[in-house]
Design a protein around this motif. Structure first.
Motif, mmCIF file in Angstrom:
data_model
loop_
_atom_site.group_PDB
_atom_site.id
_atom_site.type_symbol
_atom_site.label_atom_id
_atom_site.label_comp_id
_atom_site.label_asym_id
_atom_site.label_seq_id
_atom_site.Cartn_x
_atom_site.Cartn_y
_atom_site.Cartn_z
ATOM 1 N N GLU A 202 47.606 61.005 56.309
ATOM 2 C CA GLU A 202 45.782 60.915 56.518
ATOM 3 C C GLU A 202 45.794 59.510 55.546
ATOM 4 O O GLU A 202 46.268 59.407 54.634
ATOM 5 N N PHE A 203 44.385 59.543 55.735
ATOM 6 C CA PHE A 203 43.609 58.309 55.595
ATOM 7 C C PHE A 203 43.496 58.164 53.979
ATOM 8 O O PHE A 203 42.664 59.443 53.378
ATOM 9 N N VAL A 204 43.874 57.530 52.800
ATOM 10 C CA VAL A 204 42.938 57.767 51.179
ATOM 11 C C VAL A 204 41.656 56.938 51.025
ATOM 12 O O VAL A 204 40.661 57.352 50.305
ATOM 13 N N ALA A 205 42.237 55.833 50.819
ATOM 14 C CA ALA A 205 41.376 54.805 50.800
ATOM 15 C C ALA A 205 41.766 52.889 51.573
ATOM 16 O O ALA A 205 42.591 52.952 51.561
ATOM 17 N N THR B 205 34.195 49.509 49.630
ATOM 18 C CA THR B 205 35.996 50.215 49.251
ATOM 19 C C THR B 205 35.512 51.307 50.177
ATOM 20 O O THR B 205 34.162 51.361 50.462
ATOM 21 N N THR B 206 35.754 51.923 50.876
ATOM 22 C CA THR B 206 35.776 53.639 50.686
ATOM 23 C C THR B 206 36.912 54.712 50.985
ATOM 24 O O THR B 206 38.120 53.689 50.582
ATOM 25 N N TYR B 207 36.584 56.266 50.960
ATOM 26 C CA TYR B 207 37.865 56.764 49.974
ATOM 27 C C TYR B 207 37.467 57.994 50.890
ATOM 28 O O TYR B 207 36.579 58.941 51.852
ATOM 29 N N VAL B 208 37.878 58.133 50.888
ATOM 30 C CA VAL B 208 38.592 60.192 51.633
ATOM 31 C C VAL B 208 37.771 61.444 50.794
ATOM 32 O O VAL B 208 37.737 60.596 49.265
ATOM 33 N N ASP B 209 36.736 62.409 51.417
ATOM 34 C CA ASP B 209 36.179 62.906 49.973
ATOM 35 C C ASP B 209 37.170 63.477 49.297
ATOM 36 O O ASP B 209 36.326 63.621 48.227
ATOM 37 N N ILE C 100 36.421 41.262 56.673
ATOM 38 C CA ILE C 100 34.203 42.074 56.292
ATOM 39 C C ILE C 100 34.419 43.488 55.665
ATOM 40 O O ILE C 100 34.615 44.190 55.048
ATOM 41 N N TYR C 101 34.792 44.332 56.851
ATOM 42 C CA TYR C 101 34.625 45.711 57.275
ATOM 43 C C TYR C 101 36.267 47.162 56.518
ATOM 44 O O TYR C 101 36.782 45.647 56.675
ATOM 45 N N VAL C 102 35.716 47.295 55.876
ATOM 46 C CA VAL C 102 36.771 48.552 55.892
ATOM 47 C C VAL C 102 37.396 49.922 56.882
ATOM 48 O O VAL C 102 36.006 50.028 57.710
ATOM 49 N N HIS C 103 38.427 50.058 57.244
ATOM 50 C CA HIS C 103 38.882 50.912 58.077
ATOM 51 C C HIS C 103 39.378 52.129 58.063
ATOM 52 O O HIS C 103 40.085 52.003 57.050
ATOM 53 N N SER C 104 39.205 53.245 58.065
ATOM 54 C CA SER C 104 39.951 54.423 58.078
ATOM 55 C C SER C 104 40.810 54.887 58.496
ATOM 56 O O SER C 104 42.027 55.749 58.815
#
Length: 125
Positions: free
Chosen positions: A45-48, A57-61, A103-107
């Protein structure tokens, strides 16, 4: 291309660890970077994730507010600071490189071309 993850280990619940992933063989600053994990008996699973500049940045909840992803382009390294660890964070953690992450972040796993070998994090209760 090589991605070498390190920093895993055994820690008690509530503790902290910092994972590192050193990249070589690619223009590091041109790639987005991500961390994924696979817990025993579960899918990866994706984490960050973080874009090339570190501004996005993006994160799993489940890790928001506890984990922080960062990068040092001068050192070709991405980090995952993990605080307030829980037993459910136990997993093998993988770093990955995303050629479309300038540019973008991907999960999505499909956005990542290169993967490290993984480092085991075990959180005891």
């Amino acid at each position: 291309v090589q991605l070498q993850a390190s920093g895993g280990g055994l820690v008690q619940a509530g503790g902290s660890l910092r994972l590192s992933c050193a990249a070589s063989g690619l223009t590091f600053s041109a790639y987005g970077m991500g961390w994924f994990r696979r817990a025993p008996g579960k899918e990866r699973e994706f984490v960050a994730a973080i874009n090339w500049s570190g501004r996005r940045t993006t994160y799993v909840d489940s890790v928001k507010g506890r984990f922080t992803i960062s990068r040092d382009n001068a050192k070709n390294t991405v980090y995952l600071q993990m605080n307030s660890l829980k037993p459910e964070d136990t997993a093998v953690y993988y770093c990955a490189a995303d050629p479309t992450g300038s540019i973008y972040v991907h999960s999505s796993r499909g956005d990542y071309d290169y993967w490290g070998q993984g480092t085991l994090v075990t959180v005891s209760s």
